[in-house]
Design a protein around this motif. Structure first.
Motif, PDB file in Angstrom:
ATOM      1  N   TRP A   1       0.836  -1.195   0.000  1.00  0.00           N
ATOM      2  CA  TRP A   1       0.000   0.000   0.000  1.00  0.00           C
ATOM      3  C   TRP A   1       0.874   1.249   0.000  1.00  0.00           C
ATOM      4  CZ3 TRP A   1      -0.266   4.163   3.243  1.00  0.00           C
ATOM      5  CH2 TRP A   1      -1.297   5.086   2.953  1.00  0.00           C
ATOM      6  N   GLU A   2       0.777   2.015  -1.066  1.00  0.00           N
ATOM      7  CA  GLU A   2       1.378   3.349  -1.137  1.00  0.00           C
ATOM      8  C   GLU A   2       0.433   4.194  -1.982  1.00  0.00           C
ATOM      9  OE1 GLU A   2       5.373   3.258  -2.643  1.00  0.00           O
ATOM     10  OE2 GLU A   2       6.203   2.357  -0.830  1.00  0.00           O
ATOM     11  N   CYS A   3      -0.411   4.933  -1.331  1.00  0.00           N
ATOM     12  CA  CYS A   3      -1.384   5.752  -2.051  1.00  0.00           C
ATOM     13  C   CYS A   3      -1.495   7.105  -1.363  1.00  0.00           C
ATOM     14  CB  CYS A   3      -2.752   5.065  -2.098  1.00  0.00           C
ATOM     15  SG  CYS A   3      -3.978   5.930  -3.110  1.00  0.00           S
ATOM     16  N   CYS A   4      -1.433   8.164  -2.159  1.00  0.00           N
ATOM     17  CA  CYS A   4      -1.474   9.512  -1.587  1.00  0.00           C
ATOM     18  C   CYS A   4      -2.905  10.012  -1.391  1.00  0.00           C
ATOM     19  CB  CYS A   4      -0.701  10.476  -2.497  1.00  0.00           C
ATOM     20  SG  CYS A   4      -1.277  10.501  -4.207  1.00  0.00           S
ATOM     21  N   ILE A   5      -3.894   9.164  -1.702  1.00  0.00           N
ATOM     22  CA  ILE A   5      -5.290   9.597  -1.617  1.00  0.00           C
ATOM     23  C   ILE A   5      -6.105   8.724  -0.661  1.00  0.00           C
ATOM     24  CG2 ILE A   5      -7.428   9.900  -2.927  1.00  0.00           C
ATOM     25  CD1 ILE A   5      -5.730  10.638  -5.351  1.00  0.00           C
ATOM     26  N   LYS A   6      -6.030   7.418  -0.829  1.00  0.00           N
ATOM     27  CA  LYS A   6      -6.916   6.514  -0.086  1.00  0.00           C
ATOM     28  C   LYS A   6      -6.339   6.128   1.278  1.00  0.00           C
ATOM     29  CE  LYS A   6      -9.571   3.735  -2.214  1.00  0.00           C
ATOM     30  NZ  LYS A   6     -10.056   2.733  -3.162  1.00  0.00           N
ATOM     31  N   ASN A   7      -7.195   5.985   2.265  1.00  0.00           N
ATOM     32  CA  ASN A   7      -6.818   5.503   3.590  1.00  0.00           C
ATOM     33  C   ASN A   7      -6.212   4.098   3.487  1.00  0.00           C
ATOM     34  OD1 ASN A   7      -7.923   3.624   5.980  1.00  0.00           O
ATOM     35  ND2 ASN A   7      -7.419   5.649   6.802  1.00  0.00           N
ATOM     36  N   GLN A   8      -5.162   3.867   4.279  1.00  0.00           N
ATOM     37  CA  GLN A   8      -4.428   2.613   4.152  1.00  0.00           C
ATOM     38  C   GLN A   8      -5.255   1.390   4.543  1.00  0.00           C
ATOM     39  OE1 GLN A   8      -3.749   5.087   6.216  1.00  0.00           O
ATOM     40  NE2 GLN A   8      -2.899   4.421   8.187  1.00  0.00           N
ATOM     41  N   GLU A   9      -6.142   1.521   5.528  1.00  0.00           N
ATOM     42  CA  GLU A   9      -6.933   0.365   5.927  1.00  0.00           C
ATOM     43  C   GLU A   9      -7.983   0.020   4.867  1.00  0.00           C
ATOM     44  OE1 GLU A   9      -8.061  -0.073  10.086  1.00  0.00           O
ATOM     45  OE2 GLU A   9      -6.851   1.703  10.537  1.00  0.00           O
TER      46      GLU A   9
END
Length: 350
Positions: free
Chosen positions: A301-309
């Motif tokens: 998981w590496e996303c600058c928008i969506k919550n990691q969980e």
């Protein structure tokens, strides 16, 4: 062909100080509840694994595997991404990377590198004790600041850099070979191994070492506009680990692959949660199955928008839905005929 194993999750971006992410039991229960079957394990946090102890004690390694199994999980690979980075650091980056090492070693590049090499050697034996056959890491870099050919590079600079990188990695590769484990370099910006050409330069410098293998992560190739599908055709025999991480590339009249020093949210190329980007994972999973990839599909998981969980929950399902259960027969077996040598020779006019 082999059915890809999964889904699994890389823990690096989830470990924290709040439950359930602050203990091995908590994070295992969390992962299992989401439907993950495997965990790619970072090795710098002793709350989750004591790397040296796993290398020196088969009993400890067995107990760790048993704890994972009690949650219906197994370790897919150990990760030494941060330690691998420290195997080779250009002085321009000393201050930036000092934080990857124990506090007592900061400001001492020689001691920091020696520690990193020993960490990799521990990881080789720990992997064997845990019954693993692949290991995830970074190559480190002596040359990244020279990747653009301006100003002109002095003749021989790149060759000398790869020779030195190979000199540092060969003893590590040999240790992994001794323990029956493949070193899977994640091809990544900021490393000397950042595309196929640089991987081949390194491979040549280490005499095509059989353990110098690859962690395939297509997201990094989207950001540099490399053909991530054909890459599998070129290197499938060396791909021994796989990160499922999405990405998108949306160039504008103001920026392209270099990103204009913008933050992640505002870059033309940015990482996304699985399914939210532009990567053709259907073709990737088909290619890997076709080439008999025997490893795991590991969500990173590496996303600058969506919550990691949310990304993890969706990612587990995304991988599960993309894994292809390979066929054990040909689709036209219903029309098969028995072998008849005499008839075959007749059909050939013999």
């Amino acid at each position: 062909m082999t059915t890809i194993q999964g889904p699994a999750v890389f823990l690096a971006q989830f470990i924290g100080d709040q439950a359930p992410f602050n203990s091995l039991d908590g994070i295992c229960q969390w992962a299992a509840d989401l439907g993950f079957k495997g965990i790619q394990m970072p090795t710098l946090d002793t709350r989750f694994i004591d790397l040296q102890k796993a290398a020196e004690s088969k009993t400890y390694a067995d107990e760790l595997s048993g704890k994972m199994a009690s949650y219906g999980l197994e370790i897919t690979e150990l990760s030494t991404h941060l330690q691998g980075q420290l195997v080779a650091v250009h002085p321009a980056y000393d201050d930036f990377f000092d934080g990857f090492a124990p506090a007592a070693l900061r400001g001492n590049p020689k001691a920091r590198q020696e520690w990193a090499v020993q960490q990799l050697k521990y990881a080789a034996k720990a992997s064997q004790n845990l019954g693993l056959t692949a290991h995830a890491t970074f190559s480190g870099s002596l040359l990244w600041q020279y990747f653009h050919p301006w100003p002109q590079r002095p003749p021989g600079l790149i060759e000398e850099g790869f020779a030195e990188l190979a000199k540092r990695w060969l003893p590590i590769l040999n240790e992994f070979d001794h323990n029956g484990v493949d070193v899977c370099y994640e091809i990544h910006p900021g490393e000397d191994l950042f595309d196929g050409e640089t991987y081949e330069m390194f491979l040549k410098a280490v005499n095509n070492h059989s353990r110098a293998c690859l962690l395939y992560d297509p997201s990094h190739f989207v950001l540099q506009q490399l053909d991530y599908i054909q890459y599998i055709d070129f290197y499938h025999e060396r791909i021994k680990a796989f990160h499922v991480k999405d990405a998108e590339f949306n160039p504008t009249g103001k920026q392209g692959t270099f990103g204009g020093y913008q933050n992640w949210a505002n870059r033309a190329g940015r990482y996304r949660s699985p399914g939210d980007g532009q990567i053709d994972f259907k073709t990737i999973f088909s290619k890997l199955a076709q080439y008999d990839y025997k490893g795991w599909a590991v969500m990173e998981w590496e996303c600058c928008i969506k919550n990691q969980e949310d990304g993890a929950r969706e990612g587990a399902e995304f991988i599960k839905n993309h894994i292809i259960k390979v066929t054990d027969k040909a689709f036209d077996d219903f029309a098969a005929v028995a072998t008849n040598t005499e008839l075959n020779r007749k059909n050939l006019g013999l």
